[in-house]
Design an enzyme around this catalytic site. Structure first.
Site, mmCIF file in Angstrom:
data_model
loop_
_atom_site.group_PDB
_atom_site.id
_atom_site.type_symbol
_atom_site.label_atom_id
_atom_site.label_comp_id
_atom_site.label_asym_id
_atom_site.label_seq_id
_atom_site.Cartn_x
_atom_site.Cartn_y
_atom_site.Cartn_z
ATOM 1 N N ARG A 1 -21.840 11.797 11.271
ATOM 2 C CA ARG A 1 -22.318 11.242 9.998
ATOM 3 C C ARG A 1 -23.421 10.211 10.162
ATOM 4 N NH1 ARG A 1 -16.429 10.678 7.074
ATOM 5 N NH2 ARG A 1 -16.250 12.915 6.744
ATOM 6 N N ARG B 1 -16.818 6.833 12.502
ATOM 7 C CA ARG B 1 -15.666 7.728 12.412
ATOM 8 C C ARG B 1 -16.128 9.161 12.252
ATOM 9 N NH1 ARG B 1 -12.948 10.236 8.347
ATOM 10 N NH2 ARG B 1 -13.876 9.082 6.622
ATOM 11 N N GLY C 1 0.838 -1.190 0.000
ATOM 12 C CA GLY C 1 0.000 0.000 0.000
ATOM 13 C C GLY C 1 0.871 1.237 0.000
ATOM 14 N N HIS D 1 -19.036 4.704 2.535
ATOM 15 C CA HIS D 1 -17.915 5.622 2.404
ATOM 16 C C HIS D 1 -16.635 5.140 3.077
ATOM 17 C CE1 HIS D 1 -15.843 9.452 2.235
ATOM 18 N NE2 HIS D 1 -15.749 9.494 3.540
ATOM 19 N N GLY E 1 -0.794 4.429 -0.170
ATOM 20 C CA GLY E 1 -1.668 5.564 0.127
ATOM 21 C C GLY E 1 -1.039 6.341 1.274
ATOM 22 N N LEU E 2 -1.836 7.138 1.975
ATOM 23 C CA LEU E 2 -1.225 7.956 3.030
ATOM 24 C C LEU E 2 -0.548 7.103 4.088
ATOM 25 C CD1 LEU E 2 -3.744 10.888 3.450
ATOM 26 C CD2 LEU E 2 -1.374 10.975 2.659
ATOM 27 N N SER F 1 -17.954 16.767 0.005
ATOM 28 C CA SER F 1 -17.306 16.762 1.324
ATOM 29 C C SER F 1 -18.208 17.247 2.450
ATOM 30 C CB SER F 1 -16.076 17.666 1.271
ATOM 31 O OG SER F 1 -15.641 17.927 2.574
ATOM 32 N N GLY G 1 0.514 3.866 3.938
ATOM 33 C CA GLY G 1 1.626 3.069 3.418
ATOM 34 C C GLY G 1 2.808 3.923 3.000
ATOM 35 N N LEU H 1 -7.612 10.644 7.799
ATOM 36 C CA LEU H 1 -6.292 11.104 7.350
ATOM 37 C C LEU H 1 -5.372 11.213 8.561
ATOM 38 C CD1 LEU H 1 -7.328 13.874 4.773
ATOM 39 C CD2 LEU H 1 -6.953 11.440 4.383
HETATM 40 C C1 LIG Z 1 -14.247 10.499 -1.467
HETATM 41 C C2 LIG Z 1 -13.589 10.401 -0.120
HETATM 42 C C3 LIG Z 1 -13.256 11.537 0.590
HETATM 43 C C4 LIG Z 1 -12.651 11.442 1.833
HETATM 44 N N1 LIG Z 1 -12.348 12.589 2.517
HETATM 45 C C5 LIG Z 1 -11.730 12.500 3.718
HETATM 46 C C6 LIG Z 1 -11.379 13.675 4.438
HETATM 47 O O1 LIG Z 1 -11.619 14.796 4.008
HETATM 48 N N2 LIG Z 1 -10.743 13.528 5.622
HETATM 49 C C7 LIG Z 1 -10.450 12.301 6.160
HETATM 50 O O2 LIG Z 1 -9.864 12.238 7.236
HETATM 51 N N3 LIG Z 1 -10.760 11.181 5.472
HETATM 52 C C8 LIG Z 1 -11.383 11.237 4.277
HETATM 53 N N4 LIG Z 1 -11.707 10.092 3.610
HETATM 54 C C9 LIG Z 1 -11.189 8.802 4.103
HETATM 55 C C10 LIG Z 1 -9.708 8.667 3.749
HETATM 56 O O3 LIG Z 1 -9.463 9.242 2.500
HETATM 57 C C11 LIG Z 1 -9.237 7.223 3.715
HETATM 58 O O4 LIG Z 1 -9.682 6.540 4.849
HETATM 59 C C12 LIG Z 1 -7.714 7.160 3.689
HETATM 60 O O5 LIG Z 1 -7.192 7.987 2.674
HETATM 61 C C13 LIG Z 1 -7.234 5.735 3.488
HETATM 62 O O6 LIG Z 1 -5.826 5.754 3.370
HETATM 63 P P1 LIG Z 1 -5.011 4.407 3.368
HETATM 64 O O7 LIG Z 1 -3.596 4.772 3.196
HETATM 65 O O8 LIG Z 1 -5.398 3.587 4.536
HETATM 66 O O9 LIG Z 1 -5.562 3.608 2.072
HETATM 67 P P2 LIG Z 1 -5.593 4.001 0.514
HETATM 68 O O10 LIG Z 1 -5.345 5.426 0.252
HETATM 69 O O11 LIG Z 1 -6.860 3.398 -0.009
HETATM 70 O O12 LIG Z 1 -4.367 3.222 -0.098
HETATM 71 C C14 LIG Z 1 -4.383 1.833 -0.270
HETATM 72 C C15 LIG Z 1 -3.097 1.439 -0.970
HETATM 73 O O13 LIG Z 1 -2.998 0.025 -0.913
HETATM 74 C C16 LIG Z 1 -2.733 -0.499 -2.212
HETATM 75 N N5 LIG Z 1 -3.341 -1.842 -2.212
HETATM 76 C C17 LIG Z 1 -4.554 -2.219 -1.772
HETATM 77 N N6 LIG Z 1 -4.705 -3.547 -1.878
HETATM 78 C C18 LIG Z 1 -3.552 -4.018 -2.411
HETATM 79 C C19 LIG Z 1 -3.094 -5.296 -2.774
HETATM 80 N N7 LIG Z 1 -3.843 -6.397 -2.584
HETATM 81 N N8 LIG Z 1 -1.863 -5.408 -3.328
HETATM 82 C C20 LIG Z 1 -1.074 -4.305 -3.537
HETATM 83 N N9 LIG Z 1 -1.463 -3.062 -3.195
HETATM 84 C C21 LIG Z 1 -2.685 -2.927 -2.636
HETATM 85 C C22 LIG Z 1 -3.328 0.498 -3.179
HETATM 86 O O14 LIG Z 1 -2.676 0.409 -4.430
HETATM 87 C C23 LIG Z 1 -3.013 1.812 -2.445
HETATM 88 O O15 LIG Z 1 -1.695 2.197 -2.732
HETATM 89 C C24 LIG Z 1 -12.348 10.180 2.375
HETATM 90 C C25 LIG Z 1 -12.688 9.023 1.671
HETATM 91 C C26 LIG Z 1 -13.338 9.130 0.453
HETATM 92 C C27 LIG Z 1 -13.781 7.879 -0.224
#
Ligand SMILES: Cc1cc2nc3c(=O)[nH]c(=O)nc-3n(C[C@H](O)[C@H](O)[C@H](O)COP(=O)(O)OP(=O)(O)OC[C@H]3O[C@@H](n4cnc5c(N)ncnc54)[C@H](O)[C@@H]3O)c2cc1C
Length: 636
Positions: free
Chosen positions: A329, A434, A39, A400, A41-42, A283, A44, A440
């Site tokens: 929410r 949540r 992962g 969501h 994302g933020l 949002s 990872g 984030l």
């Molecule tokens: C539209 C929207 C708006 C949002 N706005 C807010 C906000 O304003 N404030 C807030 O606090 N939260 C917000 N959230 C929630 C927040 O964005 C997420 O909870 C958070 O960004 C998740 O981050 P993460 O790093 O856990 O996962 P993600 O950002 O989902 O990253 C997952 C990573 O894992 C990788 N991955 C997944 N499965 C596999 C696999 N099997 N093999 C290899 N790679 C894999 C993907 O490629 C990706 O790199 C929002 C969510 C949505 C849907």
């Protein structure tokens, strides 16, 4: 069996004390250890960059073609922190208290306190990286309100907070890629976790471009793979978000925490057609200035501008004068459903409520509203063709976020030693609901601050045997993964992967969505195994396995959703109380609010896989509330 391993002592000192007790790895020895982070994302990217900076040998995996495409980029509204720049009564303790209460007393107090403490470090870290947070005229960072709180603690970068934070984490990751402490594997999907002598020691992946199945070994595995809202098919998550990584880890022995705790967000653009593939979030920050209303009269089809003030029902302001449009929410979503069920919904199918900016534009001026929310209004216009500066937006709740995920202890380690879980993928600090802008915060707390302390401690205190991919456990897992892929292709039936997921999603939305009942959950539990059976006999995948094949990717992910959905319903059926986002219709107050049953359900549920066709086993982590005493939530 479930040991949270919370450090002893006063809650405000636990994290510092715990860190002091943790063992360190000498800088010269760090490069001898390997860490896999799945992962980018933020959570990872922050973890990989920080562990790389510390000197470990990190391999980071993502199914995306770049870390910048992780779903975190979609986060719009903001990130919470207890900086109290506004001097409006905020503090670490208040952020802690709001989060425990917002989660309806189903989160671990010690974790939530730590999250509130670290929130302030996150803002400093991101500012140092150059994240362009909005600023006030005087130069201080600006903040706004989010639901469930009465202070303004949400830091934001217009409606693109996730994108800007991800760019910060990405540039930190890029620096480590250049320094060669981190190796990035893009378009590579984890398909299983390898356990050797009871410890997580590697993963098996599929190269999404060539189809090659590969093994990777390491001393520690971190899963930061996001949430599973796409089990509902329609959700605000990116289409590719899936549960495969955490589900396969569950099948290898990691317990799954609170699977039924999912969040339905109140402000999404309503579904306009069944042919649509996803839903778009508006949002929560919009609830700062937008007012939510429906007509008082049922079936009122007049245009909103023709409905006079005294014929409008600003139902949140009426029912919850203390918090008004900024209730949490779960409360806002349930109320929207209720007024629509009464026949007072608006829009083509009556599944919508108005979010009206007329007052805000009058009060603040058009330019200020445009400055604060311009990109959200643009998104809305592009999708609906309506100008929300002149006509109220129409919104409706949608899946969501998932508070459920792999169970982790205070150090973010799952029940498989050496397997750590961060961000939305773990069962998190948010309990049954949540609060906005706290995902984030949690993902970055996990990635930048918690794992960089707890992973080294695991490495320093564990005698790890040398293991590489020639070990029999890797060979066996590679064969199992390959056979599973081949058997999906071999079914050669008639239905597309998408059609199964669509049907599953509708079932989950109807029976395990905004409201759940004993009868509905039993209905879903009868149907899911039938659907799974049909999937394994009637699935059709076009193309082969040794090439880029998105139908195969979708089928593989759908096969896991078809199993996870069942566990969610089992968990929801077991929890006969209502709490936060889990609303059991049999358990409500006379006013229709969620009614908890603390005597019987003040615990986190952690489920153990017992094998195909076997009922999972329930383990309970009792929750105690010493600092935020248990009470019925009230936002009146
Ligand atoms: C539209 C929207 C708006 C949002 N706005 C807010 C906000 O304003 N404030 C807030 O606090 N939260 C917000 N959230 C929630 C927040 O964005 C997420 O909870 C958070 O960004 C998740 O981050 P993460 O790093 O856990 O996962 P993600 O950002 O989902 O990253 C997952 C990573 O894992 C990788 N991955 C997944 N499965 C596999 C696999 N099997 N093999 C290899 N790679 C894999 C993907 O490629 C990706 O790199 C929002 C969510 C949505 C849907």
């Amino acid at each position: 069996m479930l040991e949270a391993k919370i450090p002893s002592g006063p809650i405000e000192q636990q994290w510092d004390k715990g860190r002091l007790e943790m063992k360190l790895v000498n800088p010269a020895n760090r490069r001898k250890h390997s860490i896999i982070v799945v992962g980018a994302g933020l959570a990872g990217a922050a973890a990989a960059a920080t562990l790389g900076e510390q000197g470990y040998h990190v391999q980071c995996f993502s199914y995306h073609d770049t870390p910048r495409r992780a779903h975190s980029i979609a986060a719009q509204g903001g990130i919470n922190a207890a900086k109290n720049y506004r001097n409006d009564g905020d503090s670490v303790f208040r952020l802690f208290k709001d989060t425990v209460k917002g989660g309806d007393y189903r989160a671990r107090e010690a974790n939530v306190y730590r999250l509130a403490q670290i929130s302030n470090n996150i803002i400093d870290q991101c500012v140092a990286q150059g994240v362009p947070f909005a600023r006030e005229y005087g130069g201080l960072l600006d903040t706004r309100s989010f639901g469930g709180v009465q202070v303004q603690r949400t830091f934001y970068a217009r409606g693109q907070t996730g994108q800007q934070l991800l760019l910060g984490a990405y540039q930190a990751l890029e620096e480590q890629l250049a320094a060669k402490t981190v190796t990035m594997h893009i378009r590579t999907e984890l398909l299983d976790v390898v356990i050797v002598n009871g410890r997580a020691r590697g993963i098996v992946t599929r190269n999404l471009v060539t189809g090659e199945i590969e093994c990777h070994a390491a001393d520690v595995i971190v899963l930061a793979t996001g949430g599973y809202s796409n089990v509902f098919y329609y959700s605000t998550n990116a289409k590719a978000c899936n549960c495969t990584a955490i589900w396969r880890a569950y099948r290898r022995g990691a317990l799954f925490g609170n699977p039924c705790f999912t969040q339905i967000h109140p402000t999404c653009i309503p579904l306009s057609s069944e042919h649509q593939s996803k839903l778009t979030l508006m949002s929560e920050s919009l609830r700062n200035d937008g007012r939510i209303w429906v007509p008082k009269k049922k079936g009122d089809t007049r245009s909103p501008k023709d409905i006079p003030e005294n014929e409008r029902d600003y139902y949140l302001e009426r029912r919850y004068p203390g918090f008004g449009n900024l209730v949490p929410r779960d409360v806002a979503s349930r109320n929207a459903k209720e007024v629509c069920d009464e026949g007072r919904g608006v829009g083509p199918n009556g599944q919508g409520v108005y979010l009206d900016f007329a007052d805000a534009i009058h009060r603040l001026g058009l330019e200020t509203v445009r400055e604060k929310y311009g990109n959200l209004f643009d998104i809305y216009e592009r999708i609906t063709g309506e100008d929300a500066y002149t006509v109220p937006m129409r919104i409706y709740p949608a899946p969501h976020y998932t508070m459920g995920g792999l169970w982790v202890d205070y150090r973010l380690m799952s029940t498989i030693p050496g397997l750590f879980v961060a961000g939305e993928a773990n069962f998190s600090d948010h309990g049954a609901n949540r609060l906005g802008a706290s995902a984030l915060m949690q993902g970055l707390a996990d990635g930048y601050f918690i794992l960089p302390s707890t992973v080294p401690d695991y490495l320093a205190t564990t005698a790890l045997d040398p293991v590489d991919t020639s070990h029999a456990a890797f060979t066996a897992m590679k064969t199992e993964v390959t056979n599973r892929i081949k058997s999906l292709i071999a079914i050669n039936g008639k239905r597309s992967p998408d059609s199964f997921q669509r049907e599953l999603g509708k079932l989950m939305w109807d029976e395990c969505g905004m409201a759940r009942s004993d009868a509905g959950l039993r209905k879903a539990l009868a149907r899911i195994p039938e659907l799974r059976e049909e999937f394994w006999h009637n699935l059709r995948i076009i193309g082969g396995d040794e090439e880029l094949n998105q139908a195969l990717e979708n089928a593989n992910r759908a096969s896991d959703f078809l199993e996870l959905a069942e566990l969610m319903c089992v968990d929801a059926l077991n929890r006969t109380e209502s709490c936060g986002g889990h609303f059991r219709v049999e358990s409500q107050t006379p006013e229709g609010e969620a009614k908890r049953d603390d005597a019987n359900f003040c615990y986190s549920a952690a489920w153990e896989w017992k094998g195909p066709g076997q009922a999972p086993a329930l383990h309970k982590e009792p929750l105690t509330f010493e600092f935020v005493p248990l009470s019925q939530r009230s936002y009146k």
